[in-house]
Scaffold this active site. Structure first.
Site, PDB file in Angstrom:
ATOM      1  N   CYS A 183       0.877  -1.168   0.000  1.00 51.42           N
ATOM      2  CA  CYS A 183       0.000   0.000   0.000  1.00 51.42           C
ATOM      3  C   CYS A 183       0.908   1.209   0.000  1.00 51.42           C
ATOM      4  O   CYS A 183       1.559   1.509   1.010  1.00 51.42           O
ATOM      5  CB  CYS A 183      -0.915  -0.003   1.224  1.00 51.42           C
ATOM      6  SG  CYS A 183      -2.032   1.423   1.290  1.00 51.42           S
ATOM      7  N   GLU A 215      -3.549   1.091  -6.028  1.00 46.79           N
ATOM      8  CA  GLU A 215      -2.613   0.061  -6.477  1.00 46.79           C
ATOM      9  C   GLU A 215      -2.414   0.229  -7.972  1.00 46.79           C
ATOM     10  O   GLU A 215      -3.190   0.931  -8.637  1.00 46.79           O
ATOM     11  CB  GLU A 215      -3.116  -1.348  -6.149  1.00 46.79           C
ATOM     12  CG  GLU A 215      -2.930  -1.765  -4.695  1.00 46.79           C
ATOM     13  CD  GLU A 215      -1.469  -1.829  -4.255  1.00 46.79           C
ATOM     14  OE1 GLU A 215      -0.582  -1.671  -5.119  1.00 46.79           O
ATOM     15  OE2 GLU A 215      -1.228  -2.024  -3.056  1.00 46.79           O
TER      16      GLU A 215
END
Length: 220
Positions: free
Chosen positions: A2, A105
């Site tokens: 992340c 992402e």
């Protein structure tokens, strides 16, 4: 993994949501492109109750002599967090929640171009985190990392890892307010919690921060 996220909830609403006393130096919101090494909102427990505070995103172990004294630790893997020297004490004693509206992402196309995706839910998310006070400079400051685990069925379409999401009813357990058992929470969120859509590559720049960053684009 992340590596970027968005937070749009006002500071007072964040404090109310988590029943936490807000600090005076919280980062500005909204921010649609929160990047590593910047200050982020963190909820932590303590003897005086929950606090909403500002911390540097990028965990600094106590043995780092400088902020760049080793790898940039923005994530901590749930599978090894209890064993890694950098994280194991924090995992036991200094767990926190990191509020986000959504996170990003990236995938690569056939030409190798990286395309960003925005992942979110119907409500703000509380990501599992750990924190550490670092005293390598004259003025100590607090640092944090986001705990990650293997992707669930939904996330696996774009990435093999995802942040650990702590549900509302488990906030107290993760923060250490309800005894032992926090390790059981370090697992992937249910498949139906998160949704995602492709967004413009403008988010790749750490200078971009506007609401257009989370708007869906036509991938064709």
């Amino acid at each position: 993994m992340c590596g970027r996220f968005a937070i749009t909830l006002p500071n007072d609403a964040m404090a109310q949501l988590f029943a936490a006393a807000p600090a005076n130096d919280l980062p500005d919101v909204p921010n649609y492109n929160v990047c590593p090494t910047t200050q982020v909102h963190v909820v932590r427990g303590g003897d005086v109750g929950r606090q909403l505070v500002s911390m540097r995103w990028g965990f600094l172990p106590h043995w780092y002599k400088a902020t760049d004294g080793g790898p940039l630790l923005i994530n901590a893997r749930a599978e090894t967090i209890a064993e890694k020297p950098a994280f194991r004490a924090a995992c036991r004693q200094r767990r926190c929640l990191i509020p986000v509206t959504g996170f990003y992402e990236w995938t690569k196309d056939e030409e190798g171009t990286r395309w960003p995706w925005y992942i979110h839910a119907d409500a703000p998310l509380a990501l599992a985190g750990i924190w550490q006070s670092w005293e390598g400079e004259e003025t100590p400051f607090d640092t944090c990392a986001i705990v990650t685990t293997g992707a669930n069925g939904t996330m696996s379409a774009i990435h093999h890892r995802m942040p650990v999401v702590i549900s509302h009813e488990d906030w107290g357990l993760w923060l250490g307010e309800k005894g032992h058992g926090a390790a059981t929470l370090m697992q992937a969120a249910p498949d139906d919690l998160l949704r995602f859509h492709q967004v413009d590559r403008a988010v790749n720049s750490n200078r971009a921060h506007g609401p257009e960053l989370i708007e869906p684009i036509d991938p064709t």
